[in-house]
Every structure is written in structure tokens, then in C-alpha cells.
Design a protein around this motif. Structure first.
Motif, mmCIF file in Angstrom:
data_model
loop_
_atom_site.group_PDB
_atom_site.id
_atom_site.type_symbol
_atom_site.label_atom_id
_atom_site.label_comp_id
_atom_site.label_asym_id
_atom_site.label_seq_id
_atom_site.Cartn_x
_atom_site.Cartn_y
_atom_site.Cartn_z
ATOM 1 N N ILE A 1 -8.843 -4.390 -1.397
ATOM 2 C CA ILE A 1 -8.410 -2.990 -1.433
ATOM 3 C C ILE A 1 -9.587 -2.103 -1.045
ATOM 4 C CG2 ILE A 1 -7.615 -1.074 -2.875
ATOM 5 C CD1 ILE A 1 -5.836 -2.922 -4.344
ATOM 6 N N GLY A 2 -10.605 -2.061 -1.872
ATOM 7 C CA GLY A 2 -11.771 -1.253 -1.550
ATOM 8 C C GLY A 2 -11.456 0.231 -1.571
ATOM 9 N N GLN A 3 -12.465 1.020 -1.258
ATOM 10 C CA GLN A 3 -12.308 2.472 -1.315
ATOM 11 C C GLN A 3 -11.368 3.004 -0.233
ATOM 12 O OE1 GLN A 3 -13.395 4.358 -3.797
ATOM 13 N NE2 GLN A 3 -14.173 2.464 -4.715
ATOM 14 N N ASP A 4 -11.296 2.328 0.915
ATOM 15 C CA ASP A 4 -10.454 2.814 2.013
ATOM 16 C C ASP A 4 -8.978 2.835 1.626
ATOM 17 O OD1 ASP A 4 -12.520 3.295 3.709
ATOM 18 O OD2 ASP A 4 -12.312 1.451 4.869
ATOM 19 N N ARG A 5 -8.528 1.850 0.866
ATOM 20 C CA ARG A 5 -7.113 1.740 0.509
ATOM 21 C C ARG A 5 -6.820 2.175 -0.919
ATOM 22 N NH1 ARG A 5 -3.840 -0.865 4.048
ATOM 23 N NH2 ARG A 5 -4.819 -2.109 5.699
ATOM 24 N N ALA A 6 -7.852 2.485 -1.681
ATOM 25 C CA ALA A 6 -7.665 2.746 -3.114
ATOM 26 C C ALA A 6 -6.691 3.881 -3.381
ATOM 27 C CB ALA A 6 -9.015 3.042 -3.769
ATOM 28 N N GLU A 7 -6.713 4.909 -2.546
ATOM 29 C CA GLU A 7 -5.821 6.041 -2.741
ATOM 30 C C GLU A 7 -4.431 5.777 -2.172
ATOM 31 O OE1 GLU A 7 -4.672 10.220 -3.464
ATOM 32 O OE2 GLU A 7 -5.900 8.680 -4.410
ATOM 33 N N LEU A 8 -4.373 5.207 -0.963
ATOM 34 C CA LEU A 8 -3.102 5.089 -0.257
ATOM 35 C C LEU A 8 -2.217 3.960 -0.762
ATOM 36 C CD1 LEU A 8 -4.346 5.640 3.419
ATOM 37 C CD2 LEU A 8 -3.457 7.346 1.821
ATOM 38 N N VAL A 9 -2.807 2.943 -1.385
ATOM 39 C CA VAL A 9 -2.023 1.771 -1.759
ATOM 40 C C VAL A 9 -0.944 2.094 -2.784
ATOM 41 C CG1 VAL A 9 -3.529 0.967 -3.641
ATOM 42 C CG2 VAL A 9 -2.207 -0.693 -2.300
ATOM 43 N N VAL A 10 -1.160 3.110 -3.615
ATOM 44 C CA VAL A 10 -0.158 3.461 -4.631
ATOM 45 C C VAL A 10 1.128 3.945 -3.976
ATOM 46 C CG1 VAL A 10 0.377 5.006 -6.556
ATOM 47 C CG2 VAL A 10 -1.877 3.950 -6.401
ATOM 48 N N ALA A 11 0.996 4.767 -2.947
ATOM 49 C CA ALA A 11 2.190 5.221 -2.226
ATOM 50 C C ALA A 11 2.906 4.037 -1.597
ATOM 51 C CB ALA A 11 1.798 6.238 -1.157
ATOM 52 N N GLY A 12 2.144 3.091 -1.056
ATOM 53 C CA GLY A 12 2.761 1.897 -0.495
ATOM 54 C C GLY A 12 3.514 1.099 -1.544
ATOM 55 N N CYS A 13 2.949 1.017 -2.748
ATOM 56 C CA CYS A 13 3.620 0.308 -3.845
ATOM 57 C C CYS A 13 4.936 0.987 -4.204
ATOM 58 C CB CYS A 13 2.714 0.260 -5.070
ATOM 59 S SG CYS A 13 1.270 -0.809 -4.890
ATOM 60 N N ALA A 14 4.938 2.312 -4.240
ATOM 61 C CA ALA A 14 6.161 3.047 -4.565
ATOM 62 C C ALA A 14 7.244 2.787 -3.522
ATOM 63 C CB ALA A 14 5.856 4.545 -4.655
ATOM 64 N N ILE A 15 6.862 2.787 -2.247
ATOM 65 C CA ILE A 15 7.829 2.521 -1.182
ATOM 66 C C ILE A 15 8.355 1.092 -1.291
ATOM 67 C CG2 ILE A 15 8.136 2.357 1.320
ATOM 68 C CD1 ILE A 15 5.902 4.528 1.541
#
Length: 401
Positions: free
Chosen positions: A335-349
Motif C-alpha cells: 500500500i504505502g503512502q501513495d495508496r494509503a488515502e485512495l485505497v479506502v474509496a476502492g474498498c467501498a466500491i
């Protein structure tokens, strides 16, 4: 893997054909037209089979030729350069960079200057690779960010002038079609209907397919919603810190996506009741979650591409990530810092997709639009080559009489 017709839309779903975009070859990289090429030069090559490559051996010259596919999305810029290899192709060069082109788009409706500069730097790298590899045919596409931005067309023109890359802003329907072409071979074996989905940066595409007469599945219905990991993150903002605030934001993300999928969910409800439904996802979200499921210390495409994961496990990982702080997610491998913010939206979708299509297993694909483009280009060029050879044979036979 035989030559095949493109997947089309079932008239039962109210579709009468495909929305094909016109630009196929980037003008700077295609070879000069030959006398027999007049019917196809300068425009879209009409393909008999943009799926997998034909069984028969390719022309020796064609086997040496390089083809390229460039996908400029809301979050990433990706390039793939390959040569035909039997019934498939061999990648000879690739490039991927997070450019965040759609950053701030949800609020302003425009591509920001900073986002465009980041993207231009990545596209200059792509242009250099295209020139060095002497690419025979290339197709470069832009998706949701450029579709939505009021300055999208102006940016496309700037890219053409400064790099020579002619980006084609494709429709959501074309985006869905290319994703299916690129990854459908990873679907689990079965005779029931399937959903193939692509969670992008600015949009998510879902495609309902059924087995067709040939190797390419039959597209029955599809849906594109303007919610991807970037657009959903930018739109559903935080309302404080702490576990309660995180839970509230995740719930709002889920509701936003659920509402967007509702009409499509009603249309496919009868298909979802089939006992043999299948599910395949292509995106950074599903490959990242698959990496966490495997507990990989770092991302490994060979381990992830084609993996079949229990849907319940992917849902559990999604829920767990949604409860963590951004700093906590940033420390996780893959995940790292690059995906840390965006991955939650992906999980919701992803969880919303699992709700409307409750398959027991989820297939994971680290492939999609670029691979679909490459197969389309190679199959179309093969068809054109066969036509030219037929013309030459006819001409030679006439001269011999």
C-alpha cells in the motif's frame, strides 16, 4: 485462441452496437501508407477480430513489429509495448507512473496546472519509449478525467503538440469493452453469467457477460459510474478524525456508490440468482487487496494476476482497512503512502460490487485496457495484412495469365 468477432451488446439490453472511437494510430509512430493501404490509412482500422490473436502463423515481418497501448487515467499513466508471439504477445517495454491527473477535478471541474505538468512529464517518457522502440501502430486513450474536465480537449491538444501522442478521449462504453478484451481470459471456468469490473481513478465500469459462441464472451449489459478512487475520495470528505469519523466517511462512500449502482443492480438481479455466477476485477484496488490477502512483502504481479480469492476475505480486508488511520495503512506492504488515502474509496466500491453480485470467489487481474488495445491493434493489423496479401495474389495471378 482463434480469430474472433468483437464482443457486442445484446439487443435485450437496448444496445445496438459499439461506440467506437476513431483514432487508432498515433500519427507520428505509424509507418508511411503503402499503395494497398489506402482503405485504412489515416483512420480507424476495421477489425474482424480485436480479441485474441489468430491461430495461424503471423507474417515474419509482422512478428518483428512493435505495437503500443497507452492508457491515461485519472490517477495513472501506463504504457505497454509488445510484439506478436504466436497466439499472444510478448511485452518488450512498459511504463507506469502515478500522475493524479484528476486531483481536484471533482471540486473545480478542471484539470489543475500541477496535475497537467505531472502528466506531461510522464507522457514525455512515453513518447521517448515509442520513438526508441520504432512502434508500428499505437493507440493512446484518455478516460474519465479528460472526459469530465472542461479543459480536457485543450490538454489533449497540448499533449499532441508537445509529445506527438494523439490521445483519444474514449467513451465509458469503449473503456468497458477494452477492459473485457484485456482480461476476460482470467475468468473462472463456468457456464453462468459473470461480472467484470474495473475500478479506476475517476470512474468504475461493470460489464455483465455470458459465454459466447467463441472464446470471447458476449456482453449483455454494462454500467459506468463517475466514482473511482480519486473522484470518490475528493467528493466524500472527512468530517473529523478518529474511528467514528472514519466509519462515518466509509458509510457515506458506500451509500454514494450504492445509489449509483442501484439501477444497474435492478437490471442484473435475475442474472445474479444463477447458481454459477463469476466475478473478475481489474484495478489497483483488487490487486492491492489480493497482495494483502497473500501477505506479500512487496507487490508481485506473477502471484496476483489470475489469483482466485474468497470474496468474504476481500470484504474482511476492505472493512479492516476502512477502520485504520491513513498512517497505519501507509505502513502496510503493497500500500504505502501513495495508496494509503485512495485505497479506502476502492474498498467501498468493491464492497458495493460484492453486494450486487454475491459471487463466492473473486478473480484478480493485473491487466485490462492496455492489453485490450494491444489485442485489437494486432488483430486488426493481421486482418489488414491478410487483405493485402489476397490483393497481391489476385494481382499476380492476373499478370501471369
Amino acid at each position: 485462441m482463434a480469430d474472433m468477432n468483437p464482443p457486442d451488446f445484446d439487443r435485450r439490453a437496448g444496445k445496438t452496437g459499439e461506440e467506437r472511437s476513431g483514432k487508432v494510430a498515433d500519427y507520428r509512430y505509424k509507418r508511411p501508407p503503402q499503395p494497398e493501404d489506402k482503405a485504412i490509412a489515416g483512420g480507424a482500422i476495421r477489425s474482424r477480430g480485436p480479441g485474441l490473436l489468430p491461430r495461424r502463423a503471423a507474417h515474419p515481418r509482422r512478428q518483428r513489429q512493435a505495437y503500443a497501448a497507452l492508457d491515461l487515467g485519472t490517477n495513472n499513466c501506463r504504457l505497454l509495448i509488445a510484439r506478436p508471439s504466436g497466439e499472444n504477445f510478448t511485452v518488450i517495454d512498459a511504463f507506469s507512473r502515478v500522475v493524479r491527473l484528476g486531483e481536484g477535478l471533482a471540486a473545480s471541474g478542471k484539470l489543475s496546472d500541477a496535475a497537467m505538468e505531472r502528466t506531461m512529464a510522464a507522457l514525455q517518457v512515453c513518447a521517448d519509449k515509442l520513438r526508441r522502440r520504432n512502434v508500428h501502430l499505437a493507440r493512446s486513450v484518455a478516460t474519465e478525467a479528460c472526459r469530465r474536465a472542461t479543459n480536457g480537449p485543450a490538454f489533449i491538444e497540448r499533449v499532441r503538440q508537445e509529445t506527438g501522442i494523439a490521445l483519444d478521449i474514449i467513451s465509458a462504453q469503449e473503456e468497458a469493452r477494452l477492459a473485457v478484451l484485456g482480461c476476460h481470459i482470467l475468468l473462472e471456468q463456468g457456464h453462468g453469467p459473470a461480472i467484470i469490473f474495473d475500478i479506476g481513478g475517476g470512474s468504475t465500469e461493470l460489464v455483465l457477460i455470458e459465454p459466447g459462441d467463441g472464446p470471447v464472451p458476449h456482453i449483455v449489459d454494462w454500467q459506468s459510474v463517475p466514482w473511482g478512487v480519486v473522484s470518490l475520495t475528493d467528493t466524500v470528505t472527512r468530517r473529523g478524525e478518529g474511528s467514528e469519523a472514519r466509519a462515518d466517511r466509509y458509510a457515506r462512500m458506500r451509500k454514494t456508490v450504492d445509489d449509483a449502482f442501484a439501477e444497474f443492480g435492478e437490471r442484473i438481479a435475475s442474472f445474479a440468482k444463477h447458481e454459477d455466477i463469476r466475478l473478475l476485477g481489474t484495478s489497483g484496488t483488487v490487486t492491492t487487496l489480493a497482495s494483502l490477502y497473500l501477505e506479500l512483502p512487496q507487490y508481485d504481479r506473477r502471484a496476483v494476476d489470475g489469483l482466485i480469492v474468497p470474496s468474504a476475505a476481500m470484504r474482511d480486508i476492505s472493512t479492516r482497512l476502512s477502520t485504520m488511520s491513513m498512517d497505519e495503512r501507509g505502513t502496510l506492504p503493497c500500500i504505502g503512502q501513495d495508496r494509503a488515502e485512495l485505497v479506502v474509496a476502492g474498498c467501498a466500491i468493491l464492497e458495493s460490487i460484492l453486494d450486487l453480485w454475491p459471487a463466492d470467489q473473486l478473480g484478480v487481474a493485473d491487466r485490462g485496457i492496455r492489453e485490450g488495445i494491444l489485442r485489437s491493434l494486432m488483430a486488426a493489423d493481421f486482418a489488414a495484412e491478410m487483405t493485402r496479401e489476397a490483393v497481391r495474389r489476385t494481382r499476380d495471378e492476373s499478370l501471369a495469365k
